[in-house]
Scaffold this active site. Structure first.
Site, PDB file in Angstrom:
ATOM      1  CB  CYS A   3      -2.186 -10.973   9.880  1.00 49.94           C
ATOM      2  SG  CYS A   3      -1.375 -11.577   8.879  1.00 49.94           S
ATOM      3  CD  GLU A  24      -0.944  -6.218   2.577  1.00 47.65           C
ATOM      4  OE1 GLU A  24      -2.267  -6.783   2.577  1.00 47.65           O
ATOM      5  OE2 GLU A  24      -0.661  -5.444   1.720  1.00 47.65           O
TER       6      GLU A  24
END
Ligand code: NAD
Length: 523
Positions: free
Chosen positions: A321, A287
């Protein structure tokens, strides 16, 4: 062992507007400070090795030491993998329900120590209280959700059966999972990856971010005290080299990584190698970073857009993020949006994470502060600064919340992840033009759209490459089981944390086909 757990429900966040809760937070931070510096060992099996090679400090008051940690070296990585190989043999054989019970107990531990853990996040990572509390809740959610998922997975999947043939599909743990985590969700993200590995019967070696060893230590304590056997979970605090040594080792079967795109891509490359002694392919769950775009159409309601953008770009100083980095705004309302955003951003309250009246805390470290300043200088040189927060304290790693516009299309400010309180606004002809720009990006993590026409919404859903698209709302704050989360393109390997299917990355499917026709007795 019972296999019935109540249906999954998200852990409710604290009601921070209530005075008694606020008083508890003040007590929690005072108690945290009174406990002093947290010592974090390398923790392998029953052995601990103390040290002070890594020092984590409060980003708001860098002279305040929060944790002192030993740094794992190659010998520690070796010992942790030996222990994990032994740990896997026992843990992997246990029924899923037994492993799930341990994870549920770890969730209970976190609930019980909730304010203590959140206070540590406030100090170690400058997470403001609402964010720190939400992070602990998300960690609890991951434990509860994957506990249930592992029980379901153990039941296997139904296959077509013909007379005389029995087909079964079951899932086995892969072996050893190396977890390498970032600092920005310092308990929830390592917890999610570790919990997924453990729930499915793997042994786990955790290499947390060097900026947040204290938070990782608390997580490992929660899991160990809940009953994870010592050999099934090791903690290796350290810098990037410890992570690199771990992921290249042939004894590792699965790598669960969350962090920057650059490091993630390096891990994918290294993991592709198969030295002679390695009898398996490593699987990488990565990720990674993003450059998240929000499209604003001409019919969008600016009363809704402006607060949602401010939240998306500046909460936790833009260090999520999922945070908004670019706004692609229809030219008909571009100037109005920039003017209103500028008004909102110029009055943002920047201050210490422990204060409940701030909007933007400091960034994690000096290099992050310098990075944001560098991009702001570039934006000032090649474009226009539309707004800067007016009052920014000195002393800690505070970065000035900034809005920039009129940047050239190829500006690095528009294409590189800044990971700080910085938002760029671009003028586009229409939504198709905005989609073209989104599509030209190598990233595909989150995205947003503000539009009132349902056809526009459908069109953007069809065209967007991102993993998580948010329509007419802020683009951060994904919840386990409600918004499974993860990016596409160079933002991730396409898995969705906190969603169905995630655990499949941690197991190997086995199919057995047996001829069940009578073929006589063996005597
Ligand atoms: N997609 C997501 O779900 C998600 C979530 C959170 C953060 N992020 C991303 O993470 C980044 C911020 O976190 P960060 O600064 O901790 O990221 P980072 O990539 O610098 O570090 C992440 C981890 O990797 C380790 N590491 C560094 N070099 C390594 C190497 N060569 N081999 C193995 N491990 C190595 C670090 O020590 C740390 O533990 C941002 O890019 C952000 O977008 C993504």
């Amino acid at each position: 062992m019972t296999t019935t757990l109540p249906p999954f429900a998200n852990e409710p966040v604290l009601e921070l507007r209530r005075a008694p809760i606020r008083a508890q937070l003040a007590d929690a931070i005072a108690a945290h400070d009174a406990r002093g510096v947290l010592d974090v060992p390398v923790w392998i099996g029953a052995d601990t090795r103390a040290g002070d090679a890594l020092v984590s400090t409060d980003p708001g008051t860098p002279e305040r030491v929060v944790a002192r940690a030993a740094a794992a070296d190659e010998a520690d990585v070796d010992a942790a993998l030996d222990a994990a190989a032994a740990g896997h043999r026992d843990w992997g054989r246990r029924p899923a329900a037994e492993r799930a019970a341990v994870l549920v107990r770890a969730a209970a531990w976190l609930r019980e120590h909730r304010l203590e853990v959140a206070a540590l996040e406030v100090r170690e990572c400058a997470k403001p209280w609402p964010e720190a509390d939400a992070d602990v809740c998300e960690a609890i959610d991951f434990l509860e959700y994957y506990a249930r998922g592992a029980i379901e997975l153990e039941a296997g999947a139904a296959l077509i059966q013909l007379p005389g043939e029995c087909n079964t599909l079951s899932y086995r743990s892969r072996g050893i999972v190396a977890v390498v985590s970032p600092w920005n969700f310092p308990v929830a993200i390592p917890c999610g990856m570790v919990a997924a590995g453990l729930a499915t019967g793997n042994a786990v070696v955790l290499k947390p971010a060097e900026q947040a060893p204290g938070c990782a230590y608390v997580l490992v304590r929660a899991l160990r005290e809940a009953g994870v056997p010592p050999d099934a979970l090791a903690l290796l605090p350290g810098e990037g080299e410890a992570g690199a040594a771990l992921v290249r080792d042939p004894r590792v079967h699965t790598i669960a990584f969350t962090g920057s795109s650059q490091v993630g891509q390096e891990i994918v490359r290294v993991a592709a190698e198969t030295p002679p002694a390695q009898l398996h392919l490593k699987r990488v769950i990565a990720e990674m970073g993003g450059k998240n775009c929000v499209i604003v159409d001409a019919d969008a309601d600016l009363d809704e857009v402006v607060p949602a953008l401010v939240t998306s770009a500046f909460v936790y100083a833009g260090q999520k993020c999922s945070a908004a980095a670019r706004v692609l705004c229809h030219e008909a309302i571009h100037d109005g949006l920039v003017e209103r955003l500028a008004g909102a951003v110029s009055v943002l309250e920047v201050g210490q994470a422990e204060r409940l009246d701030i909007d933007v805390p400091p960034v994690i470290e000096r290099s992050a502060q310098e990075r944001v300043a560098r991009y702001a200088a570039e934006a000032e040189r090649s474009g226009r600064i539309a707004a800067r927060a007016e009052a920014v304290p000195a002393g800690g790693w505070f970065a000035t919340p900034t809005v920039a516009t009129d940047l050239p299309e190829d500006s690095p400010v528009l294409h590189e992840e800044i990971f700080g309180p910085f938002l760029a606004v671009e003028r586009v002809r229409d939504v198709e033009h905005a989609c073209d720009r989104v599509d030209a990006s190598p990233y595909g993590l989150t995205g947003g759209l503000f539009a009132r026409n349902p056809d526009t919404v459908d069109r953007v859903i069809e065209r967007t490459p991102v993993g998580n698209l948010y329509v007419n709302r802020a683009i951060t704050g994904a919840m386990v089981a409600r918004q499974p989360f993860g990016g596409n393109r160079l933002s991730g390997t396409g898995t969705k944390a906190g969603g169905p299917g995630y655990l499949l990355q941690f197991v190997e499917p086995r199919v057995v086909t047996e001829n069940t026709m009578r073929h006589g007795l063996v005597v």
